[in-house]
Design a protein around this motif. Sequence first.
Motif, PDB file in Angstrom:
ATOM      1  N   ALA A 159       0.904  -1.147  -0.113  1.00  0.00           N
ATOM      2  CA  ALA A 159       0.034  -0.013  -0.069  1.00  0.00           C
ATOM      3  C   ALA A 159       0.782   1.225  -0.089  1.00  0.00           C
ATOM      4  O   ALA A 159       0.687   2.154  -0.928  1.00  0.00           O
ATOM      5  CB  ALA A 159      -0.910   0.054   1.059  1.00  0.00           C
ATOM      6  N   THR A 209       3.379   1.033  -3.486  1.00  0.00           N
ATOM      7  CA  THR A 209       2.558   0.711  -4.645  1.00  0.00           C
ATOM      8  C   THR A 209       1.303   1.586  -4.759  1.00  0.00           C
ATOM      9  O   THR A 209       1.042   2.181  -5.825  1.00  0.00           O
ATOM     10  CB  THR A 209       2.414  -0.527  -5.021  1.00  0.00           C
ATOM     11  OG1 THR A 209       3.632  -1.413  -5.145  1.00  0.00           O
ATOM     12  CG2 THR A 209       1.650  -1.058  -6.403  1.00  0.00           C
ATOM     13  N   GLY A 210       0.295   1.387  -3.765  1.00  0.00           N
ATOM     14  CA  GLY A 210      -0.938   1.867  -3.726  1.00  0.00           C
ATOM     15  C   GLY A 210      -0.870   3.538  -3.914  1.00  0.00           C
ATOM     16  O   GLY A 210      -1.213   4.254  -4.674  1.00  0.00           O
ATOM     17  N   THR A 245       0.482   4.967  -7.197  1.00  0.00           N
ATOM     18  CA  THR A 245      -0.277   4.735  -7.896  1.00  0.00           C
ATOM     19  C   THR A 245      -1.396   5.883  -8.095  1.00  0.00           C
ATOM     20  O   THR A 245      -1.825   6.165  -9.014  1.00  0.00           O
ATOM     21  CB  THR A 245      -0.890   3.378  -8.015  1.00  0.00           C
ATOM     22  OG1 THR A 245      -0.180   2.244  -8.223  1.00  0.00           O
ATOM     23  CG2 THR A 245      -1.999   3.421  -9.176  1.00  0.00           C
ATOM     24  N   VAL A 246      -1.970   6.083  -6.755  1.00  0.00           N
ATOM     25  CA  VAL A 246      -3.150   7.119  -6.608  1.00  0.00           C
ATOM     26  C   VAL A 246      -2.307   8.402  -7.007  1.00  0.00           C
ATOM     27  O   VAL A 246      -2.879   9.372  -7.943  1.00  0.00           O
ATOM     28  CB  VAL A 246      -3.444   7.293  -5.235  1.00  0.00           C
ATOM     29  CG1 VAL A 246      -4.509   8.429  -5.087  1.00  0.00           C
ATOM     30  CG2 VAL A 246      -4.239   5.776  -4.870  1.00  0.00           C
ATOM     31  N   SER A 273       6.878   5.662  -9.862  1.00  0.00           N
ATOM     32  CA  SER A 273       6.143   4.518  -9.743  1.00  0.00           C
ATOM     33  C   SER A 273       7.062   3.198  -9.806  1.00  0.00           C
ATOM     34  O   SER A 273       7.007   2.366  -9.020  1.00  0.00           O
ATOM     35  CB  SER A 273       4.998   4.512 -10.769  1.00  0.00           C
ATOM     36  OG  SER A 273       4.282   3.263 -10.455  1.00  0.00           O
ATOM     37  N   THR A 315      -5.460   1.068  -8.757  1.00  0.00           N
ATOM     38  CA  THR A 315      -4.439   1.088  -7.340  1.00  0.00           C
ATOM     39  C   THR A 315      -4.848  -0.182  -6.797  1.00  0.00           C
ATOM     40  O   THR A 315      -3.720  -1.069  -6.447  1.00  0.00           O
ATOM     41  CB  THR A 315      -5.194   1.943  -6.635  1.00  0.00           C
ATOM     42  OG1 THR A 315      -4.990   3.376  -7.041  1.00  0.00           O
ATOM     43  CG2 THR A 315      -4.399   1.863  -5.167  1.00  0.00           C
ATOM     44  N   VAL A 316      -5.944  -1.027  -7.032  1.00  0.00           N
ATOM     45  CA  VAL A 316      -6.208  -2.248  -6.212  1.00  0.00           C
ATOM     46  C   VAL A 316      -5.532  -3.254  -7.094  1.00  0.00           C
ATOM     47  O   VAL A 316      -4.712  -4.358  -6.450  1.00  0.00           O
ATOM     48  CB  VAL A 316      -7.789  -2.491  -6.414  1.00  0.00           C
ATOM     49  CG1 VAL A 316      -7.914  -4.005  -5.772  1.00  0.00           C
ATOM     50  CG2 VAL A 316      -8.447  -1.683  -5.268  1.00  0.00           C
ATOM     51  N   ASN A 361      -2.875  -3.033  -9.163  1.00  0.00           N
ATOM     52  CA  ASN A 361      -1.341  -2.837  -8.886  1.00  0.00           C
ATOM     53  C   ASN A 361      -0.867  -3.398  -7.630  1.00  0.00           C
ATOM     54  O   ASN A 361       0.111  -4.116  -7.454  1.00  0.00           O
ATOM     55  CB  ASN A 361      -1.008  -1.576  -9.054  1.00  0.00           C
ATOM     56  CG  ASN A 361      -0.851  -0.890 -10.570  1.00  0.00           C
ATOM     57  OD1 ASN A 361      -1.342  -1.825 -11.396  1.00  0.00           O
ATOM     58  ND2 ASN A 361      -0.681   0.408 -10.795  1.00  0.00           N
ATOM     59  N   VAL A 362      -1.549  -3.200  -6.505  1.00  0.00           N
ATOM     60  CA  VAL A 362      -1.253  -3.458  -5.182  1.00  0.00           C
ATOM     61  C   VAL A 362      -1.202  -5.056  -5.235  1.00  0.00           C
ATOM     62  O   VAL A 362      -0.078  -5.787  -4.721  1.00  0.00           O
ATOM     63  CB  VAL A 362      -2.235  -3.290  -4.129  1.00  0.00           C
ATOM     64  CG1 VAL A 362      -2.194  -3.782  -2.869  1.00  0.00           C
ATOM     65  CG2 VAL A 362      -2.051  -1.495  -3.934  1.00  0.00           C
TER      66      VAL A 362
END
Length: 256
Positions: free
Chosen positions: A36, A39-40, A43-44, A72, A218-219, A221-222
């Motif tokens: 999170a 990566t999360g 990403t956001v 990223s 996001t989800v 990629n996580v």
Amino acid sequence: MTTATMASDKLEIGRVIQQTFEVLGRNFVTFLALAAILTGIPTVIVGLIQMEASETNSATAWAWFVTTGLISGVAALVLQGALTYGAIHYLNDRRVSIAESITIGLRSFLALFAVGLLYGLAVALGSLLLLVPGIMIAIAWCVAVPVLIAERKPIMDTFGRSAELTRGNRWRIFGLVLIYVVAYVIIGAIIAALSGAWLLVNGDGDVGAGPGEIAVNTVTNVISSLIGATGGAVLYTELRRVREGATPNALAAIFD
């Protein structure tokens, strides 16, 4: 009987998958927090910046795309380093903290970036010539980052060491990668479908755009980074086991 004699020659795909999900399950909170953070959140941020940049002139937009893409990518490499460290220690019955794992990832930041850049360039050039050379390079060097983190070898030596470890098992690794890709596509499609259904039910017809697209990315990629980075660490330990008879205890000792 020595450990080298006990080593088998062939990688077991089922064992790699089983151990990957075992490591994830037993370290879920720690690894999810790492994913999170590394990566999360990137990403956001990348999604929001690119949304804003898309409304400006093309030159500015491209500059933002390149910058956010690098951010990223670097975060993803740090995550792989952190999860590699955590996974190998777990296989030796020792758990690591979020801070400890991130510290290892950050400590190897420049080396991780160099390995990732060289790996990406080599695969891209190989793919431009013909698709097959690019795939062969990607498979041969697929554990370069775990080698870097675990064995602390010079940057250029990590590629030779990865090629040595993967030799004799590359078709099996290729099959493992195909399974991962198919799973990634299926997971992404499910998340996108659920997100689209939710938006439609709530009266938002602009499916797949703006914040909704960022949430899906996001989800996805996580989840993919969790499985990919942990799987890479497990693959490295399994390759050392089948080729060298290395035990988890011997692997973890290199961090001491």
